[in-house]
Design an enzyme around this catalytic site. Structure first.
Site, PDB file in Angstrom:
ATOM      1  N   LYS A   1     -85.867 -15.629 -48.364  1.00 12.44           N
ATOM      2  CA  LYS A   1     -85.737 -17.056 -48.641  1.00 12.44           C
ATOM      3  C   LYS A   1     -84.330 -17.472 -48.216  1.00 12.44           C
ATOM      4  O   LYS A   1     -83.351 -16.904 -48.683  1.00 12.44           O
ATOM      5  CB  LYS A   1     -85.955 -17.308 -50.132  1.00 12.44           C
ATOM      6  CG  LYS A   1     -86.209 -18.758 -50.515  1.00 12.44           C
ATOM      7  CD  LYS A   1     -87.620 -19.218 -50.122  1.00 12.44           C
ATOM      8  CE  LYS A   1     -87.943 -20.562 -50.737  1.00 12.44           C
ATOM      9  NZ  LYS A   1     -88.116 -20.494 -52.208  1.00 12.44           N
ATOM     10  N   HIS A   2     -84.246 -18.469 -47.353  1.00 14.17           N
ATOM     11  CA  HIS A   2     -82.953 -18.943 -46.860  1.00 14.17           C
ATOM     12  C   HIS A   2     -82.103 -17.798 -46.306  1.00 14.17           C
ATOM     13  O   HIS A   2     -80.907 -17.685 -46.593  1.00 14.17           O
ATOM     14  CB  HIS A   2     -82.205 -19.703 -47.951  1.00 14.17           C
ATOM     15  CG  HIS A   2     -82.944 -20.913 -48.449  1.00 14.17           C
ATOM     16  ND1 HIS A   2     -83.274 -21.969 -47.628  1.00 14.17           N
ATOM     17  CD2 HIS A   2     -83.451 -21.208 -49.670  1.00 14.17           C
ATOM     18  CE1 HIS A   2     -83.928 -22.885 -48.325  1.00 14.17           C
ATOM     19  NE2 HIS A   2     -84.066 -22.435 -49.565  1.00 14.17           N
TER      20      HIS A   2
ATOM     21  N   GLY B   1     -92.795 -19.928 -51.212  1.00 11.23           N
ATOM     22  CA  GLY B   1     -92.357 -20.595 -49.986  1.00 11.23           C
ATOM     23  C   GLY B   1     -91.490 -19.733 -49.093  1.00 11.23           C
ATOM     24  O   GLY B   1     -90.773 -20.248 -48.226  1.00 11.23           O
TER      25      GLY B   1
ATOM     26  N   ASN C   1     -70.676 -12.319 -50.678  1.00 13.79           N
ATOM     27  CA  ASN C   1     -70.564 -11.011 -51.321  1.00 13.79           C
ATOM     28  C   ASN C   1     -71.940 -10.548 -51.806  1.00 13.79           C
ATOM     29  O   ASN C   1     -72.596 -11.266 -52.550  1.00 13.79           O
ATOM     30  CB  ASN C   1     -69.616 -11.085 -52.503  1.00 13.79           C
ATOM     31  CG  ASN C   1     -68.165 -11.262 -52.103  1.00 13.79           C
ATOM     32  OD1 ASN C   1     -67.684 -10.546 -51.240  1.00 13.79           O
ATOM     33  ND2 ASN C   1     -67.491 -12.185 -52.742  1.00 13.79           N
TER      34      ASN C   1
ATOM     35  N   HIS D   1     -72.035 -12.935 -42.896  1.00 13.18           N
ATOM     36  CA  HIS D   1     -71.693 -14.321 -43.204  1.00 13.18           C
ATOM     37  C   HIS D   1     -72.633 -15.302 -42.512  1.00 13.18           C
ATOM     38  O   HIS D   1     -73.372 -14.931 -41.624  1.00 13.18           O
ATOM     39  CB  HIS D   1     -70.244 -14.604 -42.789  1.00 13.18           C
ATOM     40  CG  HIS D   1     -69.255 -13.834 -43.602  1.00 13.18           C
ATOM     41  ND1 HIS D   1     -68.590 -12.734 -43.112  1.00 13.18           N
ATOM     42  CD2 HIS D   1     -68.846 -13.986 -44.886  1.00 13.18           C
ATOM     43  CE1 HIS D   1     -67.794 -12.262 -44.058  1.00 13.18           C
ATOM     44  NE2 HIS D   1     -67.932 -12.993 -45.141  1.00 13.18           N
TER      45      HIS D   1
END
Length: 527
Positions: free
Chosen positions: A278-279, A308, A421, A527
């Site tokens: 997710k994301h 989702g 992190n 990142h």
């Protein structure tokens, strides 16, 4: 002076990919266009009964050097580059018997495909086209008078132009073709330069070029006010660029980004594995004896966030797993393959996007990762670092058990794909809590434990999954607080890179709590 409508009286055709060649040749010949051609293209046209003049007959100069020199001749390039509105150009054409060429149809030697097949150095060199790019660039420069077609998909529009304009092309059309032509030669040269740099071991050459081909114009980017598109580079690494979409709505920018993250993560594991993303962050990852077992355990980590999400697997999707997946609202399922029964189950979810890649990517394979910044690009190698048991250094009084070691390696491998992190709690080959993207590592530890407790409560369990688990940190603990938060959550063992100025303090805290801890010497910031 630009001229709108320009008739096509003479064309040169030299194509490696002969898709649509015969139909194009017949249509041009029917309009009385004089066709010049070379080698295999000329033979294919002639065999189809289409009148064609060999370039060597047109120039009066034979092909030589194994075909390396054939179209590189003033009678060809003069006919392409001459401006019909400059008297000095037309006088030179007359003086040197250079007929005008109004259409250039060229596609290039298959350099990219040759490299993708793993051909040797000399074979790749011989598949670098020289005459083709010269013809294309010349015609594109002189697009006021010359149409240049580099893609068989444009043949129909070319013929439509000729039909609509009595054998002529419009300036707007020629400019569109010229832009496409320069993009093609640019991406072609980019592929050659990057391959050559690789052959020489130049990881970061003085000039780094990128090329891509438009796969899909997307509805929008990350947000509706942003436009977006998906370009492919020709890299055959299995994934979103090579996948076949069986069903479902058009993929969005976020779908593509998240699906790529999910498939790369699940490729890390040898046993049957499922990753739910997710994301771009995992909300559940598990290995199992089979996919159904892995899916059930991955979903249990954070079933709320899985809603989702993107579901990736490293095995052929079977009916039993597909049946369970069909019960969850998911955006995308990606797998190397699926059996017929699984496809039938997923077909009941018509909006669910299903992607099949044919195979899995190799997580150890080298590659480049590129990110745009203001005024340039940041370029780094793909994070293909992997830690094995032999790489671990035990730094506490207690060494981890074999079961703990297996979970530590599993958790650290997942942590490589979690935004930093990153904190990952794992037990028995499954994540039981994940903390991602926090500014403080201790917050990641606390959030992961908190989410684990919520998942356990929702499942009717008496204690959180973190009880008796292990924890992985993608980078060192700068203070003991993050480790202590994990200890409070019930972990028994810790894996982290080490290297902090306060390592001794963190090790002492682990010993005080009776934890086993190992250092990897490798971090996985993401990142």
């Amino acid at each position: 002076m630009s001229i709108d409508l320009v008739p096509i009286r003479r064309a040169i055709i030299s194509v490696s990919d002969k898709t649509g060649l015969i139909d194009l040749g017949k249509a041009l010949a029917a309009r009385g266009v004089h066709i010049l051609s070379t080698g295999g293209s000329a033979k294919a046209l002639a065999d189809a009964g289409i009148a064609v003049t060999e370039v060597s007959d047109h120039t009066g100069f034979p092909e030589m050097m194994d075909g390396r020199v054939k179209t590189l001749h003033p009678k060809i390039h003069g006919g392409i580059l001459a401006r019909r509105d400059f008297p000095t150009h037309t006088d030179a054409m007359s003086a040197h018997d250079i007929p005008g060429i109004d259409l250039v149809v060229v596609n290039l030697y298959p350099f990219e495909a040759t490299v993708a097949k793993g051909a040797d150095f000399e074979t790749c060199i011989e598949n670098i086209d020289i005459g083709g790019p010269s013809l294309i660039r010349g015609a594109a420069k002189n697009h006021d008078f010359v149409a240049v077609v580099t893609d068989a998909s444009d043949y129909a529009e070319l013929l439509g132009q000729l039909e609509a304009n009595d054998g002529q092309t419009t300036l707007a059309f020629r400019r569109t073709l010229a832009a496409k032509a320069y993009a093609r030669t640019g991406s072609y040269d980019a592929a050659i330069s990057r391959w050559f740099a690789g052959q020489l071991g130049q990881e970061y050459p003085q000039r780094l070029t990128f090329g891509g081909e438009l796969r899909q114009t997307l509805r929008y980017g990350e947000n509706p006010h942003q436009s977006a598109a998906f370009y492919t580079t020709g890299d055959k690494r299995p994934g979103i660029a090579t996948a076949t979409q069986l069903q479902g709505k058009e993929l969005s920018y976020n779908n593509l980004n998240d699906t790529d993250a999910a498939f790369e993560l699940v490729s890390e594991f040898d046993r049957p594995a499922i990753a739910i993303i997710k994301h771009a962050n995992p909300c559940g990852v598990a290995e199992g004896d089979n996919l159904l077992d892995a899916y059930t355990r991955a979903l249990a980590c954070d079933p709320v966030s899985a809603f989702g999400g993107i579901i990736a697997m490293n095995r052929t999707l079977d009916a039993a797993t597909a049946e369970q997946i069909a019960k969850l609202f998911a955006e995308v399922v990606i797998a190397p393959d699926a059996d017929d029964a699984a496809k039938a189950f997923l077909a009941t979810k018509k909006n669910l996007r299903v992607l099949l890649t044919g195979s899995m990517p190799n997580p150890a394979e080298p590659g480049l990762f590129v990110k745009s910044v203001s005024g340039g690009y940041l370029v780094q190698t793909r994070d293909n670092g992997r830690i094995a048991q032999a790489d671990l250094k035990v730094v506490t009084k207690r060494a981890p058990s074999e079961a703990e070691l297996a979970d530590l390696l599993f958790a650290f491998r997942v942590g490589k794909h979690v935004k930093s992190n990153a904190i990952v709690y794992a037990k028995a080959g499954a994540t039981v809590g994940i903390g991602a993207g926090q500014m403080s590592r201790v917050d990641s530890s606390r959030i992961a434990a908190w989410k684990s407790a919520d998942a356990a409560k929702a499942a009717g369990l008496e204690e959180a999954g973190t009880k008796g688990s292990v924890v992985a940190s993608d980078a060192f603990f700068p203070f003991a607080d993050g480790l202590l938060a994990a200890a409070d959550a019930g972990v028994t063992a810790v894996i982290q890179p080490g290297g902090s100025m306060r390592d001794a303090e963190v090790i002492a805290a682990a010993d005080e709590r009776g934890l086993a801890m190992v250092f990897t010497g490798m971090r996985h910031f993401r990142h």
